[in-house]
Scaffold this motif. Structure first.
Motif, PDB file in Angstrom:
ATOM      1  N   GLN A 108       0.816  -1.208   0.000  1.00 24.39           N
ATOM      2  CA  GLN A 108       0.000   0.000   0.000  1.00 24.39           C
ATOM      3  C   GLN A 108       0.850   1.259   0.000  1.00 24.39           C
ATOM      4  OE1 GLN A 108      -2.709  -0.209   3.305  1.00 24.39           O
ATOM      5  NE2 GLN A 108      -3.621  -2.149   2.635  1.00 24.39           N
ATOM      6  N   LEU A 109       2.002   1.192   0.655  1.00 27.06           N
ATOM      7  CA  LEU A 109       2.886   2.354   0.729  1.00 27.06           C
ATOM      8  C   LEU A 109       3.901   2.395  -0.409  1.00 27.06           C
ATOM      9  CD1 LEU A 109       3.628   2.348   4.577  1.00 27.06           C
ATOM     10  CD2 LEU A 109       1.960   3.731   3.335  1.00 27.06           C
ATOM     11  N   GLY A 110       3.929   1.370  -1.232  1.00 31.84           N
ATOM     12  CA  GLY A 110       4.893   1.324  -2.318  1.00 31.84           C
ATOM     13  C   GLY A 110       6.306   1.036  -1.878  1.00 31.84           C
ATOM     14  N   ALA A 111       6.458   0.284  -0.774  1.00 31.44           N
ATOM     15  CA  ALA A 111       7.791  -0.036  -0.248  1.00 31.44           C
ATOM     16  C   ALA A 111       7.940  -1.547  -0.120  1.00 31.44           C
ATOM     17  CB  ALA A 111       8.008   0.636   1.108  1.00 31.44           C
ATOM     18  N   GLN A 112       7.665  -2.267  -1.212  1.00 28.66           N
ATOM     19  CA  GLN A 112       7.747  -3.724  -1.172  1.00 28.66           C
ATOM     20  C   GLN A 112       9.155  -4.222  -0.902  1.00 28.66           C
ATOM     21  OE1 GLN A 112       6.402  -1.923  -3.546  1.00 28.66           O
ATOM     22  NE2 GLN A 112       4.330  -2.644  -4.063  1.00 28.66           N
ATOM     23  N   SER A 113      10.172  -3.425  -1.216  1.00 26.98           N
ATOM     24  CA  SER A 113      11.546  -3.878  -1.052  1.00 26.98           C
ATOM     25  C   SER A 113      11.960  -3.986   0.412  1.00 26.98           C
ATOM     26  CB  SER A 113      12.497  -2.921  -1.772  1.00 26.98           C
ATOM     27  OG  SER A 113      12.365  -1.603  -1.274  1.00 26.98           O
ATOM     28  N   PHE A 114      11.183  -3.367   1.333  1.00 22.68           N
ATOM     29  CA  PHE A 114      11.534  -3.417   2.747  1.00 22.68           C
ATOM     30  C   PHE A 114      10.691  -4.425   3.530  1.00 22.68           C
ATOM     31  CE2 PHE A 114      12.776   0.851   1.414  1.00 22.68           C
ATOM     32  CZ  PHE A 114      14.093   0.895   1.866  1.00 22.68           C
ATOM     33  N   THR A 115       9.950  -5.259   2.820  1.00 23.39           N
ATOM     34  CA  THR A 115       9.084  -6.214   3.499  1.00 23.39           C
ATOM     35  C   THR A 115       9.891  -7.212   4.317  1.00 23.39           C
ATOM     36  OG1 THR A 115       7.439  -6.002   1.743  1.00 23.39           O
ATOM     37  CG2 THR A 115       7.299  -7.941   3.166  1.00 23.39           C
ATOM     38  N   GLY A 116      10.957  -7.729   3.740  1.00 24.90           N
ATOM     39  CA  GLY A 116      11.749  -8.742   4.432  1.00 24.90           C
ATOM     40  C   GLY A 116      12.387  -8.215   5.702  1.00 24.90           C
ATOM     41  N   GLY A 117      13.020  -7.055   5.626  1.00 26.94           N
ATOM     42  CA  GLY A 117      13.678  -6.503   6.799  1.00 26.94           C
ATOM     43  C   GLY A 117      12.705  -6.169   7.910  1.00 26.94           C
ATOM     44  N   ALA A 118      11.561  -5.577   7.562  1.00 24.73           N
ATOM     45  CA  ALA A 118      10.587  -5.200   8.590  1.00 24.73           C
ATOM     46  C   ALA A 118       9.981  -6.421   9.275  1.00 24.73           C
ATOM     47  CB  ALA A 118       9.489  -4.337   7.966  1.00 24.73           C
ATOM     48  N   SER A 119       9.630  -7.439   8.489  1.00 30.23           N
ATOM     49  CA  SER A 119       9.015  -8.625   9.079  1.00 30.23           C
ATOM     50  C   SER A 119      10.001  -9.410   9.936  1.00 30.23           C
ATOM     51  CB  SER A 119       8.449  -9.518   7.979  1.00 30.23           C
ATOM     52  OG  SER A 119       9.475  -9.930   7.091  1.00 30.23           O
ATOM     53  N   VAL A 120      11.246  -9.523   9.477  1.00 29.12           N
ATOM     54  CA  VAL A 120      12.242 -10.268  10.256  1.00 29.12           C
ATOM     55  C   VAL A 120      12.577  -9.539  11.560  1.00 29.12           C
ATOM     56  CG1 VAL A 120      14.625 -11.086  10.278  1.00 29.12           C
ATOM     57  CG2 VAL A 120      13.196 -11.446   8.268  1.00 29.12           C
ATOM     58  N   LEU A 121      12.687  -8.220  11.511  1.00 33.33           N
ATOM     59  CA  LEU A 121      12.953  -7.463  12.732  1.00 33.33           C
ATOM     60  C   LEU A 121      11.799  -7.595  13.723  1.00 33.33           C
ATOM     61  CD1 LEU A 121      14.628  -4.180  11.423  1.00 33.33           C
ATOM     62  CD2 LEU A 121      15.694  -6.084  12.622  1.00 33.33           C
ATOM     63  N   ALA A 122      10.586  -7.602  13.220  1.00 30.50           N
ATOM     64  CA  ALA A 122       9.437  -7.769  14.115  1.00 30.50           C
ATOM     65  C   ALA A 122       9.448  -9.148  14.773  1.00 30.50           C
ATOM     66  CB  ALA A 122       8.141  -7.561  13.334  1.00 30.50           C
ATOM     67  N   VAL A 123       9.836 -10.164  14.013  1.00 31.59           N
ATOM     68  CA  VAL A 123       9.896 -11.512  14.578  1.00 31.59           C
ATOM     69  C   VAL A 123      11.004 -11.615  15.618  1.00 31.59           C
ATOM     70  CG1 VAL A 123      10.408 -13.926  14.049  1.00 31.59           C
ATOM     71  CG2 VAL A 123       8.864 -12.634  12.580  1.00 31.59           C
ATOM     72  N   ILE A 124      12.197 -11.114  15.294  1.00 26.58           N
ATOM     73  CA  ILE A 124      13.349 -11.285  16.185  1.00 26.58           C
ATOM     74  C   ILE A 124      13.212 -10.422  17.433  1.00 26.58           C
ATOM     75  CG2 ILE A 124      15.836 -10.918  16.389  1.00 26.58           C
ATOM     76  CD1 ILE A 124      16.118 -11.722  13.499  1.00 26.58           C
ATOM     77  N   GLN A 125      12.863  -9.159  17.278  1.00 35.11           N
ATOM     78  CA  GLN A 125      12.839  -8.250  18.423  1.00 35.11           C
ATOM     79  C   GLN A 125      11.615  -8.442  19.323  1.00 35.11           C
ATOM     80  OE1 GLN A 125      13.333  -4.107  17.603  1.00 35.11           O
ATOM     81  NE2 GLN A 125      15.203  -4.369  16.429  1.00 35.11           N
ATOM     82  N   GLN A 126      10.453  -8.718  18.747  1.00 31.46           N
ATOM     83  CA  GLN A 126       9.225  -8.708  19.539  1.00 31.46           C
ATOM     84  C   GLN A 126       8.578 -10.084  19.656  1.00 31.46           C
ATOM     85  OE1 GLN A 126       8.501  -5.963  21.095  1.00 31.46           O
ATOM     86  NE2 GLN A 126      10.077  -4.770  20.049  1.00 31.46           N
TER      87      GLN A 126
END
Length: 281
Positions: free
Chosen positions: A96-114
């Motif tokens: 929706q935001l047009g930032a598909q290239s950052f999907t992997g980093g955001a999802s992995v950080l959410a899994v590892i940190q939280q």
């Protein structure tokens, strides 16, 4: 002969029945403060007795194996849908935001940190912590702990220290397993379901992630394991009402642990974000 008259200034004696009937005024919140103080005292005593000899290495190994055996498989199974849900939600938001290239980093950080430390802590509190609370509570109502104190054996050093250390070690090791499985599940759903590219997933992760993210995840897991073990031990040492009280103590230990985990997670996350600059900011 008649008895001498009692002077009017003499204090009147109040019967025990009448004094017992008079209700005592209790300060609001005094019970919660008392319970909190006793819990903190048990935590401090456990930390102190950890460095006292003799160390119960056999008890530690047995408790470690027990807690690990009841939490490894559920943690691996729960981490897959967690990673999938996070990857799908973050992926749809990134589109929706047009930032598909950052999907992997955001999802992995959410899994590892939280997600990973919370999953580990909730499973340890629900499976291992409830068993620890039930074991100590049954020993308490059978007066085994009182007999140990009479013989000069500290129940905290003999029983609680190995169990708390076992929950901390299992949480530390299990956090790595959950992080790997959750990341793999998020990668699969992002690439297969959302038709993402493996190169973009991995490159965004390397662009946003850093080594302190793993450090804070492991620190959270150790602290959460300590909280789960201490709360389970405390409620097990104070059951009320016989065998029924043991069951109530188990339920209370799980609920109290859940509440404390979310509060401590917010505090640790806020401190980490203030101290460690984010990569790519």
């Amino acid at each position: 002969m008649t008895a001498p008259p009692v002077p009017e200034s003499a204090p009147r004696k109040v019967s025990p029945a009448r004094s017992a009937a008079v209700p005592r005024r209790s300060i609001p919140g005094a019970g919660a403060l008392r319970e909190t103080g006793q819990l903190l005292t048990l935590a401090a005593t456990t930390v102190r007795d950890t460095f006292r000899r003799p160390f119960q290495i056999r008890e530690l190994i047995e408790q470690f194996w027990f807690v690990a055996s009841v939490t490894i498989l559920p943690a691996a199974l729960v981490s897959i849908p967690f990673g999938a849900v996070i990857a799908l939600q973050v992926g749809s938001l990134a589109q929706q935001l047009g930032a598909q290239s950052f999907t992997g980093g955001a999802s992995v950080l959410a899994v590892i940190q939280q997600a990973s430390p919370l999953i580990v802590a909730l499973l340890i509190a629900g499976a291992g912590g409830s068993a620890i609370c039930a074991d100590l509570g049954s020993r308490k109502i059978r007066e085994e702990l009182d007999a140990m104190e009479v013989m000069g054996v500290s129940p905290v050093q003999r029983l609680i220290v190995p169990r708390v250390l076992a929950t901390m070690l299992v949480a530390l090791l299990l956090n790595g397993l959950v992080s790997v499985v959750g990341t793999a599940g998020g990668y699969f759903f992002n690439v297969i379901v959302q038709h993402g590219t493996p190169g973009a997933y991995l490159s965004s992760f390397s662009a946003l992630a850093q080594l302190p993210d793993l450090y804070i995840s492991e620190i959270k897991a150790v602290i959460f394991g300590f909280i789960a073990g201490i709360v389970a031990a405390y409620r097990g040492l104070h059951p009320k009402g016989g065998p029924k009280g043991v069951g109530d103590a188990v339920n209370q230990s799980v609920v109290i642990t859940f509440l404390l985990l979310f509060v401590v997670n917010v505090v640790l996350t806020a401190i980490y974000l203030q101290l460690v600059p984010q990569k790519g900011a």
